[in-house]
Design an enzyme around this catalytic site. Sequence first.
Site: not given
Ligand SMILES: NC(=O)c1ccc[n+]([C@@H]2O[C@H](COP(=O)([O-])OP(=O)(O)OC[C@H]3O[C@@H](n4cnc5c(N)ncnc54)[C@H](O)[C@@H]3O)[C@@H](O)[C@H]2O)c1
Length: 347
Positions: A299-301, A130, A86, A154, A13, A158
């Site tokens: 799936r559970p959940g 989320s 993010f 998770y 994202i 959040k």
């Molecule tokens: N993709 C989904 O379905 C979804 C849905 C709801 C919420 N989210 C939330 O949106 C955010 C982005 O999701 P995404 O799908 O792009 O995930 P993603 O894993 O592709 O991106 C997360 C990024 O954070 C970086 N990262 C992780 N831990 C880190 C740390 N300790 N220090 C620095 N960088 C770190 C990773 O390298 C990655 O580039 C997340 O917080 C996720 O929980 C995602």
Amino acid sequence: MARLLITGGAGFIGSHTCVVLLEAGHDLVVLDDFSNSSPVALERVQELAGRSLELVRGDLRDPVLLEQVFASADAAGAPIEAVIHFAGLKAVGESVAQPLRYWDVNVAGSRALLSTMDAHGCRTLVFSSSATLYGYPETVPIPETAPVQPINPYGHTKASVERMLADLAASAPDAWRIACLRYFNPVGAHPSGRIGEDPNGIPNNLFPFVSQVAIGRRQRLSVFGGDWPTPDGSGVRDYIHVMDLAEGHRAALDALLGDRPQLLTLNLGSGVGASVLEVVRAFEAASGRAVPYEVVDRRPGDAAITVADPSLAAERLGWRTQRSLADMCRDGWAWQSANPQGYQGAS
Ligand SMILES: NC(=O)c1ccc[n+]([C@@H]2O[C@H](COP(=O)([O-])OP(=O)(O)OC[C@H]3O[C@@H](n4cnc5c(N)ncnc54)[C@H](O)[C@@H]3O)[C@@H](O)[C@H]2O)c1
């Protein structure tokens, strides 16, 4: 235009949002440890936007590094005005197996970031929350007023960060501008096919799994449950094109910077549900490939139907989704077919 810190900007994202924010004229500093992403994504972001960004490689939980990022921006006379946060871990199953890791990165990492922001007078934040925190929703479409009752670690992390942000906003309501964006199911890719979702190992989510079946990386899709109380018996979710989601971040940032300090909590979803079997058919149509599947036990959940009520985001941000399920499949396929192994081996 503002100077922004984007944590996790190399991820799925984050990378799409960086393109939209660069195109809108913002200056970006991306902080990422690449634990779940590739530097190639950021090269392509800059190529797509025709502008460069500053990269800081490192861990969100490192207070010395965070201090350096903010202090050097201050010293250069270009302070960080807002943060889009993010960075975090997002796999539900992994969070059950490794809860401390999830609390550390998602909650302790957010706390470290907020402390440094506060110390530098940067009090504008867009946070990746989320729809997971609604657990088993009692009302569908789900409004933001629905109970927060996560059912896995998770989701708890959040919900805890949202709680921390609410406490912080209440402590200085004239200072903090915060948007908690509760994403539904982000899918698809940039229409160029240059950036997209590149999960490590076996994908946890439906869309990348379907596209890996279509490209031949996996044999068949398991459809978890064919007896849900839905029109075709498969589970229904609210899929949102990642470019719509990226534009939602730009709209949230504009709303925060252009209005009084406040805490906004908003669903970002389309408000339209699609079943697993509808997604399979739409992907087959977009790719021209067969997606073999078998229906297996639930799936559970999992919940039967999860769909957003996105009306508050429309009212507060003037934002709503523009792209259809067919667009999500077309763009997801453009990415998958041009990058069969994701960013691996790409230059
Ligand atoms: N993709 C989904 O379905 C979804 C849905 C709801 C919420 N989210 C939330 O949106 C955010 C982005 O999701 P995404 O799908 O792009 O995930 P993603 O894993 O592709 O991106 C997360 C990024 O954070 C970086 N990262 C992780 N831990 C880190 C740390 N300790 N220090 C620095 N960088 C770190 C990773 O390298 C990655 O580039 C997340 O917080 C996720 O929980 C995602």
